[in-house]
Design an enzyme around this catalytic site. Structure first.
Site, mmCIF file in Angstrom:
data_model
loop_
_atom_site.group_PDB
_atom_site.id
_atom_site.type_symbol
_atom_site.label_atom_id
_atom_site.label_comp_id
_atom_site.label_asym_id
_atom_site.label_seq_id
_atom_site.Cartn_x
_atom_site.Cartn_y
_atom_site.Cartn_z
ATOM 1 N N LYS A 96 -3.631 17.108 -2.524
ATOM 2 C CA LYS A 96 -4.288 16.289 -1.505
ATOM 3 C C LYS A 96 -5.042 17.265 -0.599
ATOM 4 C CE LYS A 96 -1.540 12.140 -1.195
ATOM 5 N NZ LYS A 96 -0.995 12.298 -2.555
ATOM 6 N N ASP A 130 -6.335 14.279 -5.528
ATOM 7 C CA ASP A 130 -5.986 12.912 -5.136
ATOM 8 C C ASP A 130 -7.034 12.388 -4.164
ATOM 9 O OD1 ASP A 130 -3.644 13.228 -6.551
ATOM 10 O OD2 ASP A 130 -2.330 13.292 -4.800
ATOM 11 N N ARG A 181 -9.823 10.250 -12.383
ATOM 12 C CA ARG A 181 -8.580 9.463 -12.434
ATOM 13 C C ARG A 181 -8.881 8.158 -11.696
ATOM 14 N NH1 ARG A 181 -4.338 11.123 -8.343
ATOM 15 N NH2 ARG A 181 -3.995 12.950 -9.628
ATOM 16 N N LYS A 184 -6.251 2.027 -8.360
ATOM 17 C CA LYS A 184 -6.688 0.872 -7.550
ATOM 18 C C LYS A 184 -6.886 1.280 -6.086
ATOM 19 C CE LYS A 184 -4.696 -2.733 -10.439
ATOM 20 N NZ LYS A 184 -3.778 -3.888 -10.521
ATOM 21 N N GLY A 185 -6.003 2.140 -5.562
ATOM 22 C CA GLY A 185 -6.096 2.549 -4.153
ATOM 23 C C GLY A 185 -4.830 2.148 -3.415
ATOM 24 N N THR A 228 -2.801 3.315 -13.906
ATOM 25 C CA THR A 228 -2.315 2.018 -13.435
ATOM 26 C C THR A 228 -1.067 1.631 -14.227
ATOM 27 O OG1 THR A 228 -2.900 -0.319 -13.101
ATOM 28 C CG2 THR A 228 -3.811 0.719 -15.055
ATOM 29 N N HIS A 229 -0.263 0.756 -13.620
ATOM 30 C CA HIS A 229 0.887 0.187 -14.342
ATOM 31 C C HIS A 229 0.601 -1.258 -14.701
ATOM 32 C CE1 HIS A 229 2.005 3.013 -11.134
ATOM 33 N NE2 HIS A 229 2.682 3.600 -12.092
ATOM 34 N N ARG A 290 4.294 4.402 0.910
ATOM 35 C CA ARG A 290 3.190 3.756 0.180
ATOM 36 C C ARG A 290 3.716 3.014 -1.047
ATOM 37 N NH1 ARG A 290 0.367 8.408 1.912
ATOM 38 N NH2 ARG A 290 0.608 9.513 -0.050
ATOM 39 N N ARG A 291 4.749 3.571 -1.693
ATOM 40 C CA ARG A 291 5.327 2.876 -2.865
ATOM 41 C C ARG A 291 6.018 1.583 -2.432
ATOM 42 N NH1 ARG A 291 2.730 6.739 -4.206
ATOM 43 N NH2 ARG A 291 1.252 5.052 -4.210
HETATM 44 C C1 LIG Z 1 -1.093 8.572 -11.796
HETATM 45 C C2 LIG Z 1 -1.470 7.853 -10.553
HETATM 46 C C3 LIG Z 1 -2.134 8.550 -9.556
HETATM 47 C C4 LIG Z 1 -2.534 7.889 -8.385
HETATM 48 N N1 LIG Z 1 -3.295 8.546 -7.470
HETATM 49 C C5 LIG Z 1 -3.757 7.887 -6.386
HETATM 50 C C6 LIG Z 1 -4.675 8.489 -5.486
HETATM 51 O O1 LIG Z 1 -5.089 9.638 -5.650
HETATM 52 N N2 LIG Z 1 -5.079 7.766 -4.415
HETATM 53 C C7 LIG Z 1 -4.666 6.464 -4.202
HETATM 54 O O2 LIG Z 1 -5.088 5.837 -3.233
HETATM 55 N N3 LIG Z 1 -3.789 5.884 -5.048
HETATM 56 C C8 LIG Z 1 -3.329 6.548 -6.122
HETATM 57 N N4 LIG Z 1 -2.465 5.915 -6.985
HETATM 58 C C9 LIG Z 1 -1.819 4.642 -6.585
HETATM 59 C C10 LIG Z 1 -2.657 3.446 -6.983
HETATM 60 O O3 LIG Z 1 -3.828 3.424 -6.209
HETATM 61 C C11 LIG Z 1 -1.876 2.118 -6.774
HETATM 62 O O4 LIG Z 1 -1.531 1.994 -5.423
HETATM 63 C C12 LIG Z 1 -0.602 2.034 -7.597
HETATM 64 O O5 LIG Z 1 -0.783 2.586 -8.865
HETATM 65 C C13 LIG Z 1 -0.178 0.558 -7.795
HETATM 66 O O6 LIG Z 1 -1.181 -0.153 -8.436
HETATM 67 P P1 LIG Z 1 -1.210 -0.546 -9.996
HETATM 68 O O7 LIG Z 1 -2.494 -0.019 -10.539
HETATM 69 O O8 LIG Z 1 -0.032 -0.061 -10.692
HETATM 70 O O9 LIG Z 1 -1.358 -2.107 -10.001
HETATM 71 P P2 LIG Z 1 -0.536 -3.261 -9.301
HETATM 72 O O10 LIG Z 1 -1.283 -4.505 -9.624
HETATM 73 O O11 LIG Z 1 -0.260 -2.941 -7.894
HETATM 74 O O12 LIG Z 1 0.838 -3.253 -10.075
HETATM 75 C C14 LIG Z 1 0.952 -3.613 -11.446
HETATM 76 C C15 LIG Z 1 2.415 -3.560 -11.823
HETATM 77 O O13 LIG Z 1 2.893 -2.209 -11.718
HETATM 78 C C16 LIG Z 1 4.213 -2.154 -11.210
HETATM 79 N N5 LIG Z 1 4.169 -1.453 -9.909
HETATM 80 C C17 LIG Z 1 3.081 -1.117 -9.205
HETATM 81 N N6 LIG Z 1 3.422 -0.437 -8.094
HETATM 82 C C18 LIG Z 1 4.758 -0.362 -8.091
HETATM 83 C C19 LIG Z 1 5.706 0.216 -7.207
HETATM 84 N N7 LIG Z 1 5.336 0.862 -6.090
HETATM 85 N N8 LIG Z 1 7.018 0.103 -7.507
HETATM 86 C C20 LIG Z 1 7.425 -0.521 -8.633
HETATM 87 N N9 LIG Z 1 6.564 -1.093 -9.519
HETATM 88 C C21 LIG Z 1 5.249 -1.012 -9.253
HETATM 89 C C22 LIG Z 1 4.646 -3.578 -11.072
HETATM 90 O O14 LIG Z 1 5.281 -3.951 -12.292
HETATM 91 C C23 LIG Z 1 3.352 -4.336 -10.891
HETATM 92 O O15 LIG Z 1 3.436 -5.674 -11.285
HETATM 93 C C24 LIG Z 1 -2.142 6.532 -8.185
HETATM 94 C C25 LIG Z 1 -1.475 5.842 -9.193
HETATM 95 C C26 LIG Z 1 -1.165 6.470 -10.371
HETATM 96 C C27 LIG Z 1 -0.507 5.684 -11.445
#
Ligand SMILES: Cc1cc2nc3c(=O)[nH]c(=O)nc-3n(C[C@H](O)[C@H](O)[C@H](O)COP(=O)(O)OP(=O)(O)OC[C@H]3O[C@@H](n4cnc5c(N)ncnc54)[C@H](O)[C@@H]3O)c2cc1C
Length: 309
Positions: A96, A130, A181, A184-185, A228-229, A290-291
């Site tokens: 970061k 990041d 990378r 979503k944010g 993303t997840h 944030r998580r």
């Molecule tokens: C490898 C990686 C690097 C990242 N780097 C950055 C970055 O540099 N800057 C930034 O702003 N963000 C970053 N993020 C975070 C990202 O922006 C999202 O906030 C985060 O990934 C949750 O969004 P999602 O895409 O998983 O979708 P969502 O629609 O939020 O979630 C989809 C599904 O994923 C699972 N899930 C998501 N979040 C969680 C959680 N906290 N606990 C448990 N289950 C969860 C759930 O099953 C949910 O239904 C990063 C994420 C990843 C995977």
């Protein structure tokens, strides 16, 4: 609302000092954070590697206020790289820029970042920058743009929730440095800066992802880490990848430590490159907040740990 609460808590120093003393909170946080030391991070990286999953090592820390702290963070990254080289491990590093002193000065931060990138290049690994809140987007991209043409071992995160990301992605593709990378944010942004509705964020994500996977972008060297997840988006990506015959060396999947391990393993077993972001360090409080902000159910997880304590 929910995210706003936890993002604001992530910045609250008094809460941080209090909360970090409660053992049950660490119990809950340790689902998302490998531990407090580099060795904890390395243990997690090795466990992932045994499952065919690669790692991104993140030494937790952000918004340092003194030059000495930023230099210490830089030195810590250099030491981590030496340790990785000695062990023959090659996870990527996540940094970061506010950990490396962006709040102190852009040139100062650039010097620190360059040191980390150069050492990473010697060791044969990649530095992923990041993306933090929108207050830093312009400066982060400016630094990336200055260093990326000289250092192919760099990548930058782009947040699909920002309106500006479409133009940023186009510009990076045009400049031949779209090593991105895509996430979503994770921060709280006002509606004039970022899409407030989840369905618009998801639509923007898909649009940017498809653009980066397109033959035209790939011809200009684009590489996308689909971070993303979101299973629906991942399935959509897999369909496009098959339809457009996107080669495996043009993309990868990324997820966070402790989230959707089943999906991580399943994609790796199908032969896709999967990289998991492994945070470690004592500064886990803002990352954990944030998580929590991303998923209300995570708060019950904290409560369960409290009840057990
Ligand atoms: C490898 C990686 C690097 C990242 N780097 C950055 C970055 O540099 N800057 C930034 O702003 N963000 C970053 N993020 C975070 C990202 O922006 C999202 O906030 C985060 O990934 C949750 O969004 P999602 O895409 O998983 O979708 P969502 O629609 O939020 O979630 C989809 C599904 O994923 C699972 N899930 C998501 N979040 C969680 C959680 N906290 N606990 C448990 N289950 C969860 C759930 O099953 C949910 O239904 C990063 C994420 C990843 C995977």
């Amino acid at each position: 609302m929910w995210r706003a609460l936890f993002v604001s808590l992530s910045r609250n120093r008094t809460m941080k000092e209090r909360v970090m003393r409660w053992g049950f909170v660490w119990q809950a946080a340790s689902r998302f954070v490998a531990g407090e030391t580099l060795e904890d991070g390395l243990r997690a990286i090795r466990e992932l590697e045994a499952l065919g999953i690669r790692g991104i090592l993140d030494h937790l820390g952000e918004n340092v206020e003194s030059p000495a702290d930023a230099v210490r963070a830089t030195e810590d990254y250099l030491l981590a790289l030496d340790r990785l080289a000695a062990l023959g491990l090659r996870p990527h590093l996540a940094v970061k820029l506010t950990h490396l002193g962006l709040d102190i000065g852009e040139e100062f931060c650039e010097g620190n970042l360059q040191r980390v990138i150069e050492r990473a290049a010697q060791v044969g690994t990649v530095v992923e920058i990041d993306m933090e809140s929108s207050a830093y987007t312009e400066r982060t991209l400016r630094l990336y743009r200055r260093l990326a043409p000289r250092y192919p071992n760099t990548r930058v995160a782009i947040q699909a929730y920002l309106y500006r990301s479409r133009e940023d992605v186009e510009r990076l593709i045009e400049e031949g440095i779209a090593r991105i990378r895509l996430c979503k944010g994770a921060y709280q942004e006002p509606p004039h800066i970022a899409y407030p509705r989840k369905r618009d964020v998801d639509a923007s994500y898909v649009q940017l992802m498809e653009r980066l996977l397109s033959a035209e972008a790939r011809a200009r060297g684009a590489y996308v880490a689909i971070a993303t997840h979101d299973e629906r988006i991942i399935q959509h990506a897999l369909r496009r990848i098959a339809e457009w015959e996107v080669p495996r060396d043009a993309f990868e999947f990324q997820m966070l430590y402790g989230i959707r391990r089943d999906l991580q393993v399943s994609l790796a077993r199908q032969g896709y490159t999967v990289r998991v972001y492994v945070p470690y360090g004592t500064e886990w409080y803002p990352y954990f907040m944030r998580r929590l902000g991303e998923r209300p159910a995570n708060v019950w997880f904290v409560v369960r740990n409290l009840l057990r304590a």
